[in-house]
Write a protein that holds these residues in place. Structure first.
Motif, PDB file in Angstrom:
ATOM      1  N   THR A 144       0.786  -1.279  -0.131  1.00  0.00           N
ATOM      2  CA  THR A 144       0.082  -0.060  -0.139  1.00  0.00           C
ATOM      3  C   THR A 144       0.894   1.244  -0.112  1.00  0.00           C
ATOM      4  N   GLN A 180      -4.893   2.133  -1.917  1.00  0.00           N
ATOM      5  CA  GLN A 180      -5.374   3.237  -1.109  1.00  0.00           C
ATOM      6  C   GLN A 180      -6.854   3.546  -1.285  1.00  0.00           C
ATOM      7  N   GLU A 181      -7.490   3.172  -2.436  1.00  0.00           N
ATOM      8  CA  GLU A 181      -8.729   3.705  -2.831  1.00  0.00           C
ATOM      9  C   GLU A 181      -9.732   2.623  -2.408  1.00  0.00           C
ATOM     10  N   LEU A 182      -9.274   1.573  -1.735  1.00  0.00           N
ATOM     11  CA  LEU A 182     -10.411   0.434  -1.473  1.00  0.00           C
ATOM     12  C   LEU A 182     -11.108   0.656  -0.269  1.00  0.00           C
ATOM     13  N   GLU A 183     -12.179   0.367  -0.104  1.00  0.00           N
ATOM     14  CA  GLU A 183     -12.878   0.329   1.316  1.00  0.00           C
ATOM     15  C   GLU A 183     -12.484  -0.757   2.089  1.00  0.00           C
ATOM     16  N   PRO A 184     -12.828  -0.689   3.340  1.00  0.00           N
ATOM     17  CA  PRO A 184     -12.082  -1.865   4.231  1.00  0.00           C
ATOM     18  C   PRO A 184     -12.355  -3.304   4.058  1.00  0.00           C
ATOM     19  N   ILE A 185     -13.692  -3.533   3.561  1.00  0.00           N
ATOM     20  CA  ILE A 185     -14.080  -4.817   3.092  1.00  0.00           C
ATOM     21  C   ILE A 185     -13.084  -5.379   2.055  1.00  0.00           C
ATOM     22  N   GLN A 186     -12.982  -4.360   1.142  1.00  0.00           N
ATOM     23  CA  GLN A 186     -12.060  -4.561  -0.145  1.00  0.00           C
ATOM     24  C   GLN A 186     -10.860  -5.229   0.284  1.00  0.00           C
ATOM     25  N   LYS A 187     -10.197  -4.177   1.265  1.00  0.00           N
ATOM     26  CA  LYS A 187      -8.617  -4.587   1.602  1.00  0.00           C
ATOM     27  C   LYS A 187      -8.831  -5.826   2.291  1.00  0.00           C
TER      28      LYS A 187
END
Length: 245
Positions: A144, A180-187
């Motif tokens: 990241t 850096q653009e992902l939402e928490p669930i996507q991470k």
């Protein structure tokens, strides 16, 4: 796959922080009480949705999020072009995009000259060895924010191993560009996917070794900025060039 961080930067850079239709500034300055406000949106010329604005079944799916299929607009004009698709055809939007980017380039020619942007290395920051990565979460946290990559892999791999390693390296690069653009669930899901790939590598006695080198971006109008670069290699655990406890 979502619009990559690289394509976002290219689009905003070529558009000069201006709406391609009204040319209003798309980032409002912060105030004494609030941070900056972003009113610009990266808009698709050809929609990737089946029934989306200007959708085209013959348009290549891998080009949907390409910068050539994006136009930078304010929120008002984004809604207008998606509501009035008969007026704002794909051909017209491409003309608007080209004319605007040409206008920005011409305007910038009149700006004061600045030093060329370049990346420089600090010998003290160059890693001497790479550390093994054990989990997908660990790998996701490492990648990241990285802006560039040095990637390598061990010799004498079978065709199946080469395909496994190649897919892993490509996926790590792709995840890094949007991390850096992902939402928490996507991470969480990205970390899980990377973890599964690491496990598949371990089944072949292959391991991922990494380090982050902080280089410096100098020149331009921003002065000196950190430029994190990922060193990533896939190798056998016994390789003396990368093994670290």
């Amino acid at each position: 796959m979502a619009i990559s961080d690289k394509n976002r930067k290219i689009l905003w850079g070529k558009s000069g922080n201006k709406c391609a239709m009204c040319r209003h500034t798309l980032v409002f300055e912060k105030t004494d009480h609030d941070s900056e406000s972003v009113v610009g949106e990266e808009c698709h010329i050809i929609s990737g949705a089946k029934n989306g604005p200007r959708s085209d079944v013959d348009f290549p799916r891998d080009k949907i999020d390409d910068v050539s299929n994006l136009i930078l607009l304010c929120r008002l004009h984004h809604k207008q072009i998606d509501d009035q698709v008969e007026t704002y055809t794909a051909e017209l939007l491409r003309i608007i995009k080209t004319n605007h980017e040409t206008w920005v380039e011409e305007k910038l020619k009149d700006a004061p000259s600045t030093r060329n942007v370049r990346v420089v290395r600090d010998k003290s920051q160059i890693p001497s060895k790479l550390n093994v990565v054990h989990t997908g979460k660990e790998m996701f946290e490492i990648i990241t924010g990285c802006q560039a990559f040095y990637m390598d892999y061990t010799d004498n791999l079978s065709d199946d191993e080469l395909e496994l390693v190649g897919n892993f390296l490509q996926n790590v690069k792709d995840w890094s560009e949007i991390a850096q653009e992902l939402e928490p669930i996507q991470k969480i899901n990205a970390s899980k996917d990377i973890g599964l790939e690491l496990a598949a590598l371990r089944d072949c006695n292959l391991f991922a070794f990494t380090a982050v080198e902080i280089q410096k971006m100098v020149g331009g109008i921003s002065g000196e900025l950190p430029f994190p670069v990922l060193h990533l290699t896939v190798s056998k655990a016994s390789d003396p060039n990368v093994v670290s406890s």
